[in-house]
Design an enzyme around this catalytic site. Structure first.
Site, PDB file in Angstrom:
ATOM      1  N   THR A   1      -8.979  -5.468   3.953  1.00 47.89           N
ATOM      2  CA  THR A   1      -8.852  -4.576   2.811  1.00 47.89           C
ATOM      3  C   THR A   1      -9.893  -5.042   1.805  1.00 47.89           C
ATOM      4  OG1 THR A   1      -6.455  -4.512   3.207  1.00 47.89           O
ATOM      5  CG2 THR A   1      -7.239  -3.705   1.060  1.00 47.89           C
TER       6      THR A   1
ATOM      7  N   GLN B   1      -3.268   2.915  15.056  1.00 46.84           N
ATOM      8  CA  GLN B   1      -2.213   3.432  14.173  1.00 46.84           C
ATOM      9  C   GLN B   1      -1.377   4.514  14.881  1.00 46.84           C
ATOM     10  OE1 GLN B   1      -3.843   4.941  10.510  1.00 46.84           O
ATOM     11  NE2 GLN B   1      -1.855   5.431   9.619  1.00 46.84           N
TER      12      GLN B   1
ATOM     13  N   ASP C   1      -9.015   0.491   2.286  1.00 44.47           N
ATOM     14  CA  ASP C   1      -8.024   0.096   3.271  1.00 44.47           C
ATOM     15  C   ASP C   1      -8.558   0.478   4.658  1.00 44.47           C
ATOM     16  OD1 ASP C   1      -5.712  -0.431   4.726  1.00 44.47           O
ATOM     17  OD2 ASP C   1      -4.710   1.414   4.090  1.00 44.47           O
TER      18      ASP C   1
ATOM     19  N   GLU D   1      -9.243   4.080  -2.114  1.00 45.25           N
ATOM     20  CA  GLU D   1      -8.044   3.916  -2.931  1.00 45.25           C
ATOM     21  C   GLU D   1      -8.388   3.179  -4.222  1.00 45.25           C
ATOM     22  OE1 GLU D   1      -4.564   2.403  -0.961  1.00 45.25           O
ATOM     23  OE2 GLU D   1      -5.245   3.062   1.021  1.00 45.25           O
TER      24      GLU D   1
ATOM     25  N   TYR E   1       1.135   5.754  -0.549  1.00 50.12           N
ATOM     26  CA  TYR E   1       0.711   6.947   0.205  1.00 50.12           C
ATOM     27  C   TYR E   1       0.958   8.127  -0.731  1.00 50.12           C
ATOM     28  CZ  TYR E   1       0.753   9.983   4.464  1.00 50.12           C
ATOM     29  OH  TYR E   1       0.508  10.924   5.440  1.00 50.12           O
TER      30      TYR E   1
ATOM     31  N   HIS F   1      -3.951  14.099   0.551  1.00 49.66           N
ATOM     32  CA  HIS F   1      -4.115  13.221   1.712  1.00 49.66           C
ATOM     33  C   HIS F   1      -2.910  13.329   2.649  1.00 49.66           C
ATOM     34  CE1 HIS F   1      -5.033   9.762   4.202  1.00 49.66           C
ATOM     35  NE2 HIS F   1      -3.869   9.224   3.886  1.00 49.66           N
TER      36      HIS F   1
ATOM     37  N   GLU G   1     -10.323   4.049   3.887  1.00 50.09           N
ATOM     38  CA  GLU G   1      -9.453   4.799   2.980  1.00 50.09           C
ATOM     39  C   GLU G   1      -9.865   4.447   1.559  1.00 50.09           C
ATOM     40  OE1 GLU G   1      -5.298   4.228   3.992  1.00 50.09           O
ATOM     41  OE2 GLU G   1      -5.456   5.772   5.563  1.00 50.09           O
TER      42      GLU G   1
ATOM     43  N   ASP H   1       0.838  -1.199   0.000  1.00 51.89           N
ATOM     44  CA  ASP H   1       0.000   0.000   0.000  1.00 51.89           C
ATOM     45  C   ASP H   1       0.871   1.246   0.000  1.00 51.89           C
ATOM     46  OD1 ASP H   1      -2.445   1.248  -0.137  1.00 51.89           O
ATOM     47  OD2 ASP H   1      -2.688   1.356   2.030  1.00 51.89           O
TER      48      ASP H   1
ATOM     49  N   ARG I   1      -7.524   4.127  13.452  1.00 45.04           N
ATOM     50  CA  ARG I   1      -6.659   5.310  13.647  1.00 45.04           C
ATOM     51  C   ARG I   1      -6.033   5.370  15.032  1.00 45.04           C
ATOM     52  NH1 ARG I   1      -5.674   6.226   8.535  1.00 45.04           N
ATOM     53  NH2 ARG I   1      -7.541   6.747   7.333  1.00 45.04           N
TER      54      ARG I   1
ATOM     55  N   GLU J   1      -9.807  12.624   7.649  1.00 44.52           N
ATOM     56  CA  GLU J   1      -9.687  13.958   7.050  1.00 44.52           C
ATOM     57  C   GLU J   1     -11.037  14.683   7.028  1.00 44.52           C
ATOM     58  OE1 GLU J   1      -7.727  11.643   3.769  1.00 44.52           O
ATOM     59  OE2 GLU J   1      -7.086  13.677   3.245  1.00 44.52           O
TER      60      GLU J   1
ATOM     61  N   LYS K   1      -3.805  -1.725  10.076  1.00 40.81           N
ATOM     62  CA  LYS K   1      -4.198  -1.925   8.682  1.00 40.81           C
ATOM     63  C   LYS K   1      -4.398  -3.407   8.350  1.00 40.81           C
ATOM     64  CE  LYS K   1      -3.158   2.433   7.393  1.00 40.81           C
ATOM     65  NZ  LYS K   1      -3.994   3.309   6.561  1.00 40.81           N
TER      66      LYS K   1
HETATM   67 CA    CA Z   1      -3.895   3.142   2.755  1.00 40.93          CA
END
Ligand code: CA
Length: 416
Positions: free
Chosen positions: A257, A240, A233, A203, A130, A135, A201, A128, A237, A363, A253
């Site tokens: 997924t 994390q 994903d 993606e 970034y 973001h 997330e 994965d 948080r 976000e 994570k």
């Molecule tokens: Ca991700």
């Protein structure tokens, strides 16, 4: 390339995700039947495994490659075989083809509504990235302040981490809220508890269709990508925030997924190629793109509380990425890291410049400080139990669209 009309009427609507121009690859079953390779067209799934077995459409004249519940063996054949197969299938489904062919397709197809969809390929490894500047800037601003938002390496390297292939599940799979080790800023000691800041997330996932065991160029990397899926994903948080230094994401994570069930091929996306944005810093040579290698793909996220109507919480576009999948793949191989058929590369969360372009709740709610009000009147900072998240995407053509279908997950309460 203009719109291609099919003799199958359901494929010809302007809002149909699966017109003849698309022909995405998936794996399906009906009732207690076997898992089979299929191709979406309109409201039907063509049984590619059945067509191969009947000798009506073969990717390889000498060997069966679709007698398996995944498209990996087909991908292994390489780009010329991919093109030949797509051309032959397109001809069989195109308006005006002989009725004998139409009858054969009807026999070897099922209504999509009757089918269950499965993972379309065997995921070899999952990485994965970034690579959305908006973001990374948003997350960096929240964690380190606006002056230090982008890490010093960010404009030079497609940052990534090695994830878990075993975490990848197909759209529709229920997601259980994970437990994890959590220590908030006000806590004296860490505790083990269900994540209270569980997130999504948005993606795009690139699927590697050709193996490599040496560094490859960006151009070669582009040719090796078979197709794309939408990818969620799931991210805890609070887990994390406590675990991520110094080696990056790990258990935050690893829960799941989710990917959309249809592989939209690079061939179908060809008319929608676009360039990555202007470089803020020159790239090292091995990362420069020889042409446009990103795509214009509109993306959105809907959130439905348990039994409630859906609120659209994000609208963005894949063309916001700072690094393309081809650049990510070239960088990934630059160390000599071997790639396998079926490797999956996540783009990284796709956010745009505006608030409603943000591809994660982290976000959208600015770390929980600015709760979202849903159309139902409910408030959200992060994902609540029994919420359903639906990620969708399509490339818009003239009078048609290349749709990805949906990438869906409903969150179950944490296990006791
Ligand atoms: Ca991700």
């Amino acid at each position: 390339m203009g719109f291609c009309r099919s003799w199958l009427d359901s494929a010809n609507g302007r809002d149909c995700d699966f017109p003849l121009n698309n022909l995405p690859y998936g794996v399906f079953s009906v009732g207690d039947g076997d898992l089979r390779c299929g191709v979406a067209i309109g409201d039907r799934i063509v049984d590619a495994t059945g067509l191969e077995a009947a000798g009506l459409l073969r990717a390889d004249p000498d060997a069966d490659v679709l007698d398996a519940p995944y498209w990996n063996d087909f991908m292994e054949l390489g780009r010329n075989a991919w093109s030949r197969y797509r051309a032959a299938l397109t001809a069989m489904l195109a308006d005006g083809v002989d009725e004998v062919v139409q009858d054969a397709i009807i026999i070897h197809s099922v209504p999509m509504a009757e089918a269950v969809l499965h993972l379309p390929f065997r995921v070899s490894e999952f990485t994965d990235f970034y690579s959305s500047r908006h973001h990374a800037t948003n997350v960096g601003t929240m964690f380190r302040g606006a002056e230090n938002a982008l890490p010093p390496n960010w404009l030079h390297i497609p940052i990534g981490y090695n994830g878990r292939a075993s975490s990848v599940v197909v759209s529709g799979t229920p997601i259980t809220r994970p437990h994890g080790q959590i220590k908030g800023p006000g806590d004296d000691a860490p505790r083990f508890a269900p994540s209270a800041r569980f997130d999504i997330e948005l993606e795009l996932g690139a699927i590697i269709g050709q193996a490599s065991d040496r560094p490859i160029s960006v151009a070669e990397a582009f040719e090796n990508i078979f197709g794309y899926v939408i990818l969620n994903d799931w991210s805890a948080r609070d887990v994390q925030a406590w675990e991520y230094q110094p080696l990056g994401p790990f258990q935050a994570k690893a829960t799941a997924t989710t990917i959309s069930p249809w592989i939209v091929t690079a061939a179908a996306l060809e008319p929608f190629r676009t360039s990555t944005p202007a470089r803020a810093e020159p790239l090292l040579d091995y990362l420069n793109e020889p042409g446009p290698m990103l795509y214009d793909i509109a993306l959105e996220v809907g959130l439905s509380p348990d039994g409630g109507t859906e609120t659209l919480i994000c609208q963005t576009n894949y063309n916001e990425m700072y690094f393309s999948a081809a650049q990510q793949l070239a960088h990934h191989t630059s160390s000599g890291c071997p790639m396998r058929v079926g490797d999956l590369l996540g783009s990284g969360t796709i956010s745009g410049p505006e608030k409603h372009n943000r591809g994660s709740l982290l976000e959208l709610s600015w770390g929980g400080k600015e709760p979202l009000t849903l159309d139902t009147g409910e408030i959200r900072c992060f994902v609540e139990d029994r919420d359903t998240l639906v990620l969708r995407g399509h490339a818009q053509g003239d009078g048609y669209r290349i749709g990805f279908g949906s990438c869906v997950g409903t969150v179950r309460p944490a296990s006791q």
